[in-house]
Design a protein around this motif. Structure first.
Motif, PDB file in Angstrom:
ATOM      1  N   ASN A 132      51.939 -31.324 -52.118  1.00  0.00           N
ATOM      2  CA  ASN A 132      50.877 -30.323 -52.021  1.00  0.00           C
ATOM      3  C   ASN A 132      50.973 -29.229 -53.084  1.00  0.00           C
ATOM      4  OD1 ASN A 132      49.835 -31.588 -49.682  1.00  0.00           O
ATOM      5  ND2 ASN A 132      51.298 -30.467 -48.404  1.00  0.00           N
ATOM      6  N   SER A 133      51.731 -29.472 -54.166  1.00  0.00           N
ATOM      7  CA  SER A 133      51.814 -28.500 -55.242  1.00  0.00           C
ATOM      8  C   SER A 133      50.765 -28.814 -56.302  1.00  0.00           C
ATOM      9  CB  SER A 133      53.213 -28.507 -55.863  1.00  0.00           C
ATOM     10  OG  SER A 133      53.480 -29.764 -56.469  1.00  0.00           O
ATOM     11  N   ASP A 134      50.438 -27.829 -57.092  1.00  0.00           N
ATOM     12  CA  ASP A 134      49.408 -27.958 -58.113  1.00  0.00           C
ATOM     13  C   ASP A 134      50.058 -27.779 -59.481  1.00  0.00           C
ATOM     14  OD1 ASP A 134      47.307 -27.804 -59.857  1.00  0.00           O
ATOM     15  OD2 ASP A 134      46.184 -26.307 -58.723  1.00  0.00           O
ATOM     16  N   PRO A 135      50.266 -28.868 -60.242  1.00  0.00           N
ATOM     17  CA  PRO A 135      50.911 -28.754 -61.557  1.00  0.00           C
ATOM     18  C   PRO A 135      50.174 -27.809 -62.501  1.00  0.00           C
ATOM     19  CG  PRO A 135      50.815 -31.040 -60.853  1.00  0.00           C
ATOM     20  CD  PRO A 135      49.978 -30.266 -59.890  1.00  0.00           C
TER      21      PRO A 135
ATOM     22  N   GLN B 234      48.433 -25.133 -61.741  1.00  0.00           N
ATOM     23  CA  GLN B 234      48.724 -23.758 -61.351  1.00  0.00           C
ATOM     24  C   GLN B 234      50.145 -23.372 -61.743  1.00  0.00           C
ATOM     25  OE1 GLN B 234      48.041 -22.968 -57.209  1.00  0.00           O
ATOM     26  NE2 GLN B 234      48.909 -20.919 -57.271  1.00  0.00           N
ATOM     27  N   ALA B 235      51.098 -24.303 -61.558  1.00  0.00           N
ATOM     28  CA  ALA B 235      52.480 -24.029 -61.926  1.00  0.00           C
ATOM     29  C   ALA B 235      52.598 -23.772 -63.426  1.00  0.00           C
ATOM     30  CB  ALA B 235      53.369 -25.198 -61.514  1.00  0.00           C
ATOM     31  N   PHE B 236      51.896 -24.577 -64.219  1.00  0.00           N
ATOM     32  CA  PHE B 236      51.937 -24.400 -65.677  1.00  0.00           C
ATOM     33  C   PHE B 236      51.362 -23.038 -66.061  1.00  0.00           C
ATOM     34  CE2 PHE B 236      50.262 -24.718 -69.972  1.00  0.00           C
ATOM     35  CZ  PHE B 236      51.295 -25.338 -70.660  1.00  0.00           C
ATOM     36  N   ALA B 237      50.260 -22.653 -65.449  1.00  0.00           N
ATOM     37  CA  ALA B 237      49.630 -21.382 -65.775  1.00  0.00           C
ATOM     38  C   ALA B 237      50.533 -20.203 -65.409  1.00  0.00           C
ATOM     39  CB  ALA B 237      48.289 -21.265 -65.047  1.00  0.00           C
ATOM     40  N   GLU B 238      51.182 -20.280 -64.229  1.00  0.00           N
ATOM     41  CA  GLU B 238      52.086 -19.207 -63.815  1.00  0.00           C
ATOM     42  C   GLU B 238      53.278 -19.137 -64.750  1.00  0.00           C
ATOM     43  OE1 GLU B 238      54.693 -17.777 -59.904  1.00  0.00           O
ATOM     44  OE2 GLU B 238      53.817 -19.793 -59.971  1.00  0.00           O
ATOM     45  N   TRP B 239      53.828 -20.308 -65.069  1.00  0.00           N
ATOM     46  CA  TRP B 239      54.971 -20.367 -65.982  1.00  0.00           C
ATOM     47  C   TRP B 239      54.608 -19.778 -67.337  1.00  0.00           C
ATOM     48  CZ3 TRP B 239      54.847 -23.367 -70.510  1.00  0.00           C
ATOM     49  CH2 TRP B 239      56.042 -23.404 -71.237  1.00  0.00           C
ATOM     50  N   ARG B 240      53.487 -20.189 -67.905  1.00  0.00           N
ATOM     51  CA  ARG B 240      53.100 -19.712 -69.226  1.00  0.00           C
ATOM     52  C   ARG B 240      52.879 -18.195 -69.224  1.00  0.00           C
ATOM     53  NH1 ARG B 240      50.477 -22.215 -74.007  1.00  0.00           N
ATOM     54  NH2 ARG B 240      49.699 -20.465 -75.236  1.00  0.00           N
TER      55      ARG B 240
ATOM     56  N   PHE C   3      60.480 -30.638 -62.717  1.00  0.00           N
ATOM     57  CA  PHE C   3      59.210 -30.630 -63.444  1.00  0.00           C
ATOM     58  C   PHE C   3      58.209 -31.631 -62.891  1.00  0.00           C
ATOM     59  CE2 PHE C   3      61.982 -28.451 -66.342  1.00  0.00           C
ATOM     60  CZ  PHE C   3      61.166 -27.566 -67.031  1.00  0.00           C
ATOM     61  N   GLY C   4      58.692 -32.635 -62.183  1.00  0.00           N
ATOM     62  CA  GLY C   4      57.785 -33.554 -61.518  1.00  0.00           C
ATOM     63  C   GLY C   4      57.249 -34.684 -62.367  1.00  0.00           C
ATOM     64  N   PHE C   5      57.901 -34.984 -63.497  1.00  0.00           N
ATOM     65  CA  PHE C   5      57.419 -36.074 -64.341  1.00  0.00           C
ATOM     66  C   PHE C   5      57.716 -37.444 -63.743  1.00  0.00           C
ATOM     67  CE2 PHE C   5      58.406 -32.672 -67.587  1.00  0.00           C
ATOM     68  CZ  PHE C   5      57.088 -32.265 -67.707  1.00  0.00           C
ATOM     69  N   GLY C   6      58.722 -37.534 -62.899  1.00  0.00           N
ATOM     70  CA  GLY C   6      58.988 -38.765 -62.154  1.00  0.00           C
ATOM     71  C   GLY C   6      59.762 -39.834 -62.887  1.00  0.00           C
TER      72      GLY C   6
END
Length: 332
Positions: free
Chosen positions: A211-214, A216-222, A246-249
């Motif tokens: 249920n995470s949003d990659p 959104q995570a990228f935007a917050e991180w940046r 990071f969730g790349f799998g």
């Protein structure tokens, strides 16, 4: 953590000199990776001329004052460096610089450990790290066998301990998740004359969670990275993206990824951080053996090289060698 078999492959830009700005050596039940393992990796074809040993709470003394027990790992790393310096195990100077562990919550008392550590490894000790990873989702900790306690940087004596680093011109390597980057920003403001080196581009936790949003995570991180980069005393290591956070799998596959697959996944993050910090404030790292979850050593460096394939020769030299040499005072 058993690595997949290494695949023989072409080395991109084999002449490019590399200082691996972060790796570990450890003998743990979940992760065995020692001197011989690293020697094999650095001899696989890339031109690794030196490395920075960063603590991983390995080889800590089991007795004596708790404050001083981390000196065991510094002595171990310095011994490894001495063996490497004989040249019998190849031209790479392994552990040419050492980043030890110190619990800065001891406040002013940590001075005794710092002084003893400097005496134990006077030619190589360059700084200290204390992992301060925090995340509210317990799912994150399945990737961390020894999670640190919460609230380390807000401990009432943490900054007193940090002052002892500053007094000795020692570097602080910072290990946090991306939502904690504002804390590092405040630390950089409080100690503007101390060099802080951010590990693993401020590793992102959340993209691998349900249920995470990659996006959104990228935007917050940046956003957090851009604010932190305004502090000139902060450097950034580009790597660590082989970790599951990071969730790349890639760690879930039954085969090793190609360097093109890694580069495609890692490029948005690496390019963003190099653009934001600038070429002169970034350095490349393997973060082995932690990143061994996703790939082998050769593929990792091929991927990092491919990400910056359009960079000039001087920019590549800065990213892969010169910046780490300058910051960690390594002669190659």
């Amino acid at each position: 953590m058993q690595p997949l078999p290494v695949v023989n492959q072409t080395i991109l830009e084999p002449e490019l000199r590399i200082i691996d700005s972060q790796h570990h050596l450890r003998d743990r039940r979940d992760s065995h990776y020692m001197f011989d393992d690293y020697v094999q990796d650095v001899q696989r074809g890339h031109n690794i001329v030196a490395s920075v040993y960063v603590e991983s709470m390995s080889m800590i003394r089991v007795d004596g004052a708790e404050l001083l027990r981390p000196i065991g790992e510094i002595e171990f790393a310095n011994g490894v460096a001495a063996v490497s310096a004989t040249g019998k195990y190849g031209p790479c100077r392994i552990a040419a610089a050492i980043v030890g562990y110190a619990d800065l919550r001891f406040g002013d008392a940590i001075a005794e450990l710092l002084d003893r550590a400097l005496a134990a490894a006077p030619d190589r000790l360059r700084g200290f790290r204390q992992c301060t990873l925090e995340h509210p989702d317990p799912a994150v900790w399945r990737y961390v066998p020894h999670p640190p306690e919460a609230g380390i940087m807000s401990h009432p004596q943490f900054r007193d301990g940090f002052k002892q680093l500053a007094a000795r011109d020692l570097i602080f390597d910072a290990a946090v998740f991306h939502h904690q980057l504002p804390e590092i920003t405040r630390l950089a403001d409080d100690f503007p004359n101390t060099t802080i080196v951010l590990n693993h581009i401020g590793q992102v936790a959340g993209t691998a969670l349900k249920n995470s949003d990659p996006t959104q995570a990228f935007a917050e991180w940046r956003r957090n990275i851009a604010e932190l980069a305004r502090r000139p005393n902060v450097m950034c290591k580009v790597g660590g993206m082989g970790q599951p956070y990071f969730g790349f799998g890639f760690e879930l596959q039954d085969r090793l990824p190609t360097y093109l697959e890694l580069a495609s996944a890692w490029r948005p993050w690496a390019e963003a951080v190099i653009e934001i910090f600038g070429v002169q404030r970034c350095m490349m790292e393997s973060n082995f053996p932690a990143d061994r979850r996703s790939c082998d050593y050769v593929t990792l460096w091929n991927a990092l090289k491919h990400i910056v394939v359009q960079a000039s020769k001087s920019e590549k030299n800065a990213l892969f060698h010169d910046n780490a040499a300058r910051v960690y005072r390594i002669e190659t």
